[in-house]
Design a protein around this motif. Structure first.
Motif, PDB file in Angstrom:
ATOM      1  N   UNK A 102       8.673  -2.271   5.734  1.00 51.62           N
ATOM      2  CA  UNK A 102       7.968  -1.247   4.957  1.00 51.62           C
ATOM      3  C   UNK A 102       6.932  -1.863   4.018  1.00 51.62           C
ATOM      4  N   UNK A 103       6.325  -2.928   4.453  1.00 48.26           N
ATOM      5  CA  UNK A 103       5.368  -3.662   3.633  1.00 48.26           C
ATOM      6  C   UNK A 103       4.423  -4.408   4.546  1.00 48.26           C
ATOM      7  N   UNK A 104       3.295  -4.824   3.992  1.00 45.15           N
ATOM      8  CA  UNK A 104       2.367  -5.657   4.748  1.00 45.15           C
ATOM      9  C   UNK A 104       2.424  -7.105   4.327  1.00 45.15           C
ATOM     10  N   UNK A 105       3.350  -7.484   3.444  1.00 43.15           N
ATOM     11  CA  UNK A 105       3.422  -8.849   2.931  1.00 43.15           C
ATOM     12  C   UNK A 105       3.903  -9.800   4.015  1.00 43.15           C
ATOM     13  N   UNK A 106       3.136 -10.903   4.201  1.00 40.31           N
ATOM     14  CA  UNK A 106       3.485 -11.919   5.184  1.00 40.31           C
ATOM     15  C   UNK A 106       4.280 -13.023   4.515  1.00 40.31           C
ATOM     16  N   UNK A 107       5.285 -13.536   5.238  1.00 46.18           N
ATOM     17  CA  UNK A 107       6.045 -14.701   4.796  1.00 46.18           C
ATOM     18  C   UNK A 107       5.934 -15.746   5.894  1.00 46.18           C
ATOM     19  N   UNK A 108       5.317 -16.904   5.567  1.00 45.21           N
ATOM     20  CA  UNK A 108       5.142 -18.000   6.528  1.00 45.21           C
ATOM     21  C   UNK A 108       6.154 -19.072   6.171  1.00 45.21           C
ATOM     22  N   UNK A 109       7.065 -19.337   7.076  1.00 46.32           N
ATOM     23  CA  UNK A 109       8.182 -20.241   6.822  1.00 46.32           C
ATOM     24  C   UNK A 109       7.714 -21.679   6.972  1.00 46.32           C
ATOM     25  N   UNK A 110       7.577 -22.358   5.860  1.00 41.17           N
ATOM     26  CA  UNK A 110       7.159 -23.764   5.862  1.00 41.17           C
ATOM     27  C   UNK A 110       8.369 -24.678   5.707  1.00 41.17           C
ATOM     28  N   UNK A 111       9.393 -24.208   5.084  1.00 37.09           N
ATOM     29  CA  UNK A 111      10.519 -25.067   4.744  1.00 37.09           C
ATOM     30  C   UNK A 111      11.363 -25.428   5.952  1.00 37.09           C
ATOM     31  N   UNK A 112      11.157 -24.723   7.090  1.00 38.26           N
ATOM     32  CA  UNK A 112      11.913 -25.051   8.308  1.00 38.26           C
ATOM     33  C   UNK A 112      11.033 -25.786   9.304  1.00 38.26           C
ATOM     34  N   UNK A 113      10.205 -26.658   8.822  1.00 35.65           N
ATOM     35  CA  UNK A 113       9.438 -27.497   9.738  1.00 35.65           C
ATOM     36  C   UNK A 113       7.978 -27.144   9.851  1.00 35.65           C
ATOM     37  N   UNK A 114       7.531 -26.038   9.289  1.00 35.24           N
ATOM     38  CA  UNK A 114       6.127 -25.686   9.385  1.00 35.24           C
ATOM     39  C   UNK A 114       5.267 -26.520   8.453  1.00 35.24           C
ATOM     40  N   UNK A 115       3.973 -26.568   8.734  1.00 35.77           N
ATOM     41  CA  UNK A 115       3.028 -27.296   7.893  1.00 35.77           C
ATOM     42  C   UNK A 115       2.042 -26.322   7.290  1.00 35.77           C
ATOM     43  N   UNK A 116       1.863 -26.439   5.994  1.00 38.94           N
ATOM     44  CA  UNK A 116       0.985 -25.503   5.295  1.00 38.94           C
ATOM     45  C   UNK A 116      -0.453 -25.642   5.757  1.00 38.94           C
ATOM     46  N   UNK A 117      -0.876 -26.881   6.110  1.00 35.19           N
ATOM     47  CA  UNK A 117      -2.275 -27.084   6.490  1.00 35.19           C
ATOM     48  C   UNK A 117      -2.641 -26.272   7.734  1.00 35.19           C
ATOM     49  N   UNK A 138       0.852  -1.197   0.000  1.00 30.76           N
ATOM     50  CA  UNK A 138       0.000   0.000   0.000  1.00 30.76           C
ATOM     51  C   UNK A 138       0.878   1.233   0.000  1.00 30.76           C
ATOM     52  N   UNK A 139       0.290   2.360  -0.393  1.00 33.20           N
ATOM     53  CA  UNK A 139       0.967   3.649  -0.357  1.00 33.20           C
ATOM     54  C   UNK A 139       0.096   4.634   0.390  1.00 33.20           C
ATOM     55  N   UNK A 140       0.700   5.699   0.882  1.00 32.53           N
ATOM     56  CA  UNK A 140      -0.025   6.744   1.595  1.00 32.53           C
ATOM     57  C   UNK A 140       0.966   7.713   2.202  1.00 32.53           C
ATOM     58  N   UNK A 141       0.446   8.846   2.742  1.00 35.47           N
ATOM     59  CA  UNK A 141       1.275   9.862   3.382  1.00 35.47           C
ATOM     60  C   UNK A 141       0.581  10.294   4.667  1.00 35.47           C
ATOM     61  N   UNK A 142       1.094  10.023   5.815  1.00 39.39           N
ATOM     62  CA  UNK A 142       2.347   9.320   6.068  1.00 39.39           C
ATOM     63  C   UNK A 142       2.250   7.844   5.678  1.00 39.39           C
ATOM     64  N   UNK A 143       3.408   7.154   5.516  1.00 39.03           N
ATOM     65  CA  UNK A 143       3.372   5.745   5.121  1.00 39.03           C
ATOM     66  C   UNK A 143       2.506   4.943   6.067  1.00 39.03           C
ATOM     67  N   UNK A 144       1.687   4.045   5.488  1.00 38.58           N
ATOM     68  CA  UNK A 144       0.729   3.314   6.340  1.00 38.58           C
ATOM     69  C   UNK A 144       1.413   2.209   7.139  1.00 38.58           C
ATOM     70  N   UNK A 145       0.734   1.823   8.227  1.00 38.07           N
ATOM     71  CA  UNK A 145       1.111   0.633   8.986  1.00 38.07           C
ATOM     72  C   UNK A 145       0.152  -0.483   8.608  1.00 38.07           C
ATOM     73  N   UNK A 146       0.568  -1.753   8.855  1.00 38.36           N
ATOM     74  CA  UNK A 146      -0.204  -2.901   8.380  1.00 38.36           C
ATOM     75  C   UNK A 146      -0.573  -3.798   9.547  1.00 38.36           C
ATOM     76  N   UNK A 147      -1.744  -4.409   9.438  1.00 40.63           N
ATOM     77  CA  UNK A 147      -2.178  -5.433  10.388  1.00 40.63           C
ATOM     78  C   UNK A 147      -2.989  -6.456   9.616  1.00 40.63           C
TER      79      UNK A 147
END
Length: 1178
Positions: free
Chosen positions: A89-104, A59-68
């Protein structure tokens, strides 16, 4: 065959600018503005369980937005989960599955919120699901035993995966199973057999499921199919029955169509708007049914309808509500038909009619947000403010909600917020964010100052004036520094400030000023416009047809604006040219050397500049002789015919016009191919007539306009049975070689004409018109038989019959021949000669009796010869001449006789053996004729007033000379001919002295001989009397005169002075390349001296080529021309320099020349000799 297209960069810019017109004004990032979602993951997001999950939210905005984030409707605290991180500086989530997490574990519904002090924007609900590729459940598969002609369905039943797998059938060798109208795969993955055949028996029908997300393929257990044919069923039953039981074999029973899928007579189908509609009908039956689709009460959409899976599947793309209705499939074969009606209903998830757009308002302004959507059923519209339902959001007195519209009145800065519109029905939802940003800003222009725009003439020019201000500024355009405001139909003013000149011309070039103003201020900006000449292809490539291995060239000559730098690129079939040295790209052409078949295609010349692009295309067709036919097959073999079929080879872009069929007789002429027949190029089978006892092989040659193909491979051999000969020898003749024999000849039959082994001939003959029996003899395979002891030249009836080991040919036809000839017995009688003129005579004779000819009469020969010349009474060697007159002719003409001569002749009859006796010699004489010209004419002993003439008698007097005729006339100094004088001279004279002539005068003489018949051809000559001695002395003394000597000395002194001056100048100026200068600037009228002999080359005076005028003298050829005279200039000699012999007689180019009748009266003459020129001074 030629295409041309032009792409303008300005037109592409037009599309971009018009898109900007649709969007609202962007707020500069240095000003306060609510958040705007710029990027997010799809609503239905299937992830690979083996990789990290990335859920996007930017997202963009002024002031820069916060994400939840929320997950399944509740706050998602990422800090409490070590596997989840948010990008800086982004709202993109990264869920680490390759280090033992399960996608389900992380499946669910996610939503992102971007927030700053002016509002909050939310993303779509993002449903995260992990892809699945489960294994097939184990099952015991029983073999399928089915009778030939019955239907069969092999079920696949793949495991339920996410997303659904792609189904296909293969065998153990991983080869796809062939499908057809009879065998095909349904949409559900099952394999349907409309009717089974014995070749369907196999044990490896395997269904495969491919899961694309996990890139895995699952395999079902192999399925076995055993097809029982009626023959095999009979064998099984017979093995279990006694000998007394009877089971009759029956053919496979034909069956009416029945539907395997869908079942019943009707069904329903619901599809969403914009999706692909797939309807399927698969039928069983024997013969295999044919499927046909119709729409009841309407037509299938023309451009969106496709048939797949052998017309068993109806596919309609991009369906709309108008595609709802009843679709009927009809399955039909020769026994009947069956149909099924599918009722299709098209529903629609919500789709935008008017999506809400961002509002930028100044304090106190009014505005509206409109959210209109449609769907089936009609969607429900709900509003949110900063992600909260508007009903429970903080109140704003400037805001009023009216269904799908929010109305703002007299907004204030606190009215800034982000509003969400949600349109939803049972098939989906739409969510749009639109902010209201309340600002008070003076105008600003975002386009750089003095920006240069360049466009092509006659194309649109778009001058940008990107602006921002609140309230929204008004924009005006001016041309030039002090120009007036631009108005009128020549211009288009877009809402985003862009000025469009729809058709820019060269005079549109200049400076343009845009002015933006609102109540808070004004600003202006200048831009420059340059209009360029368009790029054109003035010589386009043309369609070419070229033979293989030839050379071809395409031209592409261009014209362009001098300030633009064009680049030329060639494409083949819209792709780069092959990397081949045979392709030579020149400045304005493309040349292809040694053309091959793969060079066939479309060649495009593309010319690019920074502003425009033009192209032109042409097709190259490579032609060649066709490829040879192949797969020759012989069918329908009979004793006298066979059917030959073949598959044509590639025609190589030149249609095959015909096929030539050749045969080889391996029994009689192995290795030798003969022409059999030919058929049109559209025919690939031919019925061939055959002969018995031939071991045939056939080959086929294809022919097109380029030439003949190589012969095909030979067919299999086919040996026909033996039979009696069908025909007898041809060209049977009977001609005796001796007076007592008869030679019978014929053309033997060729090997294949014998029709069997043991070829022989039965030769039969008998004398014609005599009651004799046939005499016959059987001979081997030869072509001649001699009958001896025959009478001389007697007609015989002859026939030759072929026979072989199986019998005789049909009865042959009879021909007439003759026994041998002998020389004729008698000579022609009553020979008469009629003399027509001095060179032609006619001879007559009586024919000889045919019985005395003793052979075929070929004609008569006349022998004649000259005995003596009557005028000379002298004999010479006798040379006989022969004339032959064909057939039974009794007269003839004897041309080319000599006048006044004695001749003898005789006549003889001729047959095939030779000539008969000669008739008695006949004497005849030819009359006199005109003589030839005198053998010579010589003029000697010139004096002041006389000339002596001497001559020789004619070579061929052709009679008795009676006299000579001499004519002469003077040629005066005015180049005219004087009066003609004629003298008759006795025939026994050989010289004459002409007296009383004028001195120093030229005379022309004409001389011929005469007989009693007339005058012969003449001989001409010219001569000059000598000059007066006094005049000659005066002319000679001129060289001794003092004045003449003084003049010559002065000239010599002047030349010496000039030489000295030239020498001095040359020494002062250094070397001067005179010769080179002279060579470079040589006078074309004067040629240099020849180095070898020191003589000058030819000098040509223009006067020499002027046409002759009437009555004028011609110095170049010295000929005499007379009006209405037959004399030709060719009859006279050439040159201007006359000469004299020692005795004073005139010689030169005229000597020995013959002329026609003398000229009379005043006429033109030749130029005077040097003697005459001197005499003219007297």
């Amino acid at each position: 065959m030629m295409k041309k297209r032009s792409i303008s960069a300005s037109k592409a810019s037009l599309v971009l600018f018009l898109c900007q017109v649709i969007s609202a004004l962007d707020v500069p990032l240095d000003l306060s503005q609510p958040p705007t979602i710029t990027q997010q993951s799809p609503k239905d997001y299937i992830v690979d369980p083996r990789e990290n999950i990335v859920i996007q939210c930017e997202a963009k905005g002024k002031p820069p937005p916060s994400f939840s984030w929320t997950r399944n409707g509740t706050h998602f605290d990422i800090d409490k989960d070590a596997q989840v991180t948010m990008k800086p500086n982004s709202g993109t989530l990264v869920i680490n599955i390759m280090n033992g997490g399960k996608a389900e574990v992380y499946e669910g519904v996610y939503q992102c919120t971007a927030r700053n002090e002016r509002g909050a924007a939310i993303s779509n609900n993002i449903v995260i699901r992990s892809s699945r590729s489960p294994l097939w459940t184990k099952e015991k598969l029983e073999p399928n035993h089915v009778q030939e002609g019955d239907s069969l369905v092999l079920h696949c039943r793949p495991p339920v995966g996410l997303p659904p797998p792609i189904i296909f059938w293969m065998d153990n060798a991983f080869q796809r199973l062939p499908q057809s109208e009879r065998v095909s795969q349904g949409l559900n993955g099952d394999l349907y057999f409309s009717n089974v055949q014995p070749e369907d028996t196999r044990e490896d029908y395997i269904c495969y499921a491919r899961f694309n997300h996990t890139q895995t393929i699952q395999q079902k257990q192999p399925i076995s199919v055993k097809v029982f044919s009626m023959d095999s069923l009979n064998d099984t039953i017979a093995a279990n029955l006694s000998d007394t039981d009877i089971y009759g074999a029956k053919p496979v029973t034909e069956k009416q169509p029945i539907l395997l899928t869908p079942t019943g007579s009707t069904s329903t189908k619901v599809e969403l708007r914009g999706n692909v509609l797939l309807l399927e009908c698969i039928a069983a039956g024997l013969p295999t049914p044919v499927i046909r689709w119709i729409k009841e009460g309407g037509e299938l959409p023309a451009n969106r309808t496709f048939f797949e899976n052998f017309k068993k599947t109806l596919k309609i793309i991009d369906v709309s509500e108008a595609d709802s209705g009843n679709y009927k499939c009809v399955a039909r074969n020769i026994l009947g038909s069956v149909h099924h009606v599918i009722s299709v209903t098209v529903k629609a998830a919500p789709y935008w009619i008017t999506a809400p757009r961002n509002l930028v308002l100044s304090p106190g302004e009014d505005g509206t947000l409109i959210c209109r959507a449609n769907g089936n059923p009609k969607p429900n519209i709900s509003w949110l403010a900063n992600g909260v339902p508007i009903a429970i959001a903080p109140e704003d007195p400037s805001r009023k909600v009216d269904g799908d519209t929010i109305i703002f009145s007299h907004v204030q800065e606190r009215s800034s917020a982000v509003y969400q519109c949600n349109a939803s029905n049972e098939y989906g939802y739409l969510l749009a964010n639109a902010f209201v940003n309340v600002l008070a800003e003076p105008p600003r222009i975002l386009t750089p100052a003095n920006k240069l725009y360049q466009v092509i003439a006659d194309s649109p020019a778009l001058l940008d004036c990107a602006y921002f201000g609140s309230p929204k500024p008004e924009v005006e355009w001016f041309k030039g520094v002090k120009g007036s405001i631009l108005r009128g139909n020549e211009y288009i003013f877009h809402d985003n400030g862009t000025l469009e000149i729809p058709v820019a011309q060269k005079d549109s070039t200049g400076t343009y000023t845009c002015v933006a103003r609102n109540e808070l201020g004004k600003i202006q900006n200048e831009v420059q416009l340059e209009v360029k000449d368009p790029t054109m292809i003035i010589k386009q490539p043309e369609y070419k047809v070229i033979q293989r291995y030839g050379q071809v060239s395409f031209e592409c000559i261009i014209k362009h604006d001098s300030t633009l730098l064009p680049t030329v690129m060639w494409l083949k079939d819209n792709d780069e040219l092959p990397d081949d040295e045979r392709f030579l790209v020149g400045k304005d052409n493309l040349t292809i050397m040694n053309v091959t078949d793969k060079d066939d295609g479309t060649y495009t010349c593309i010319v690019n500049t920074t502003l425009d692009s033009v192209s032109a295309s042409a097709v190259l067709t490579v032609v060649a002789r066709p490829n040879p036919p192949f797969d020759l097959e012989l069918t329908g073999q009979l004793e006298r015919s066979v059917e030959l079929s073949w598959i044509p080879g590639d025609e190589n872009n030149s249609p095959i016009t015909n096929f030539v069929i050749e045969y080889e007789d391996g029994l009689h002429e192995p290795g030798v191919w003969h022409y059999q027949t030919e058929v049109p190029g559209t025919q690939t089978t031919v019925q061939l007539k055959l002969s018995p006892y031939v071991n045939y092989s056939f080959r086929v040659i294809a022919v097109n306009e380029i030439g003949r193909s190589q012969p095909s491979e030979p067919s299999e051999q086919y040996l026909t049975k033996s039979a009696n000969p069908d025909e007898n020898p041809s060209n049977v003749q009977g001609i005796g070689s001796e007076p007592d024999n008869l030679v019978i000849t014929w053309e033997s039959l060729k090997g294949f004409q014998s029709n069997g082994p043991g070829l022989q001939y039965k030769v039969s003959w008998r004398q014609k018109d005599v009651d004799d029996e046939w005499t016959s003899v059987i001979v081997a395979n030869v072509s001649k038989y001699i009958v001896s002891g025959t009478p001389t030249f007697v007609p015989y009836e002859i026939k030759v019959q072929a026979l072989n080991d199986l019998g005789y040919a049909p009865e042959p036809s009879e021909v007439i021949g003759h026994s041998g000839e002998d020389l004729p017995m008698v000579a022609p009688g009553n020979v008469q000669v009629h003399v027509i003129n001095s060179t032609l005579a006619k001879v007559h004779w009586d024919p000889v009796p045919l019985k005395t000819v003793r052979g075929h009469l070929q004609g008569y020969k006349v022998y004649y010869w000259k005995v003596q010349n009557l005028s000379r009474r002298s004999r010479r060697h006798v040379e006989k001449k022969i004339l032959t007159f064909r057939g039974n002719k009794t007269f003839g003409m004897l041309p080319g006789l000599e006048p006044y001569s004695s001749y003898k002749l005789n006549v003889r009859v001729v047959n095939g053996k030779g000539e008969g006796p000669a008739s008695p010699d006949k004497v005849f004489k030819t009359p006199e004729g005109v003589p030839s010209s005198p053998s010579f004419l010589k003029i000697t002993n010139p004096t002041l007033d006389s000339l002596t003439l001497e001559w020789g008698s004619p070579t061929h007097p052709n009679g008795v000379l009676t006299s000579y005729i001499l004519k002469f006339q003077p040629i005066n100094n005015t180049h005219e001919l004087g009066p003609l004088v004629e003298i008759r001279i006795p025939a026994n004279e050989s010289s004459l002295i002409l007296k009383n002539l004028n001195y120093s005068t030229r005379y022309k003489f004409y001389f011929n001989a005469q007989t009693s018949v007339g005058s012969g051809s003449q001989i001409t000559e010219e001569a000059v009397t000598i000059m007066d001695e006094a005049m000659a002395s005066r002319q000679v003394d001129i060289a001794t005169q003092g004045w003449f000597i003084g003049l010559m000395c002065a000239v010599a002194l002047l030349i010496l002075i000039l030489l000295i001056v030239c020498f001095i100048r040359r020494n002062k100026g250094g070397k001067y390349p005179v010769k080179e200068k002279e060579d470079a600037h040589a006078d074309p009228e004067i040629q240099p001296m020849k180095e070898d002999d020191g003589t000058f080359g030819e000098y040509s005076d223009a006067e020499d080529h002027k046409p002759l005028k009437k009555g004028s003298r011609t110095p170049s050829d010295r000929t005499v021309k007379k009006e209405d005279s037959d004399d030709s200039l060719v009859d006279y000699g050439e040159g201007v320099n006359g000469q004299f012999n020692e005795d004073g007689s005139f010689i030169g180019q005229y000597s020995g020349k013959k002329e026609k009748e003398p000229a009379e009266g005043n006429e033109s003459s030749e130029a005077p000799s040097p003697v005459n020129a001197m005499n003219s001074f007297v």
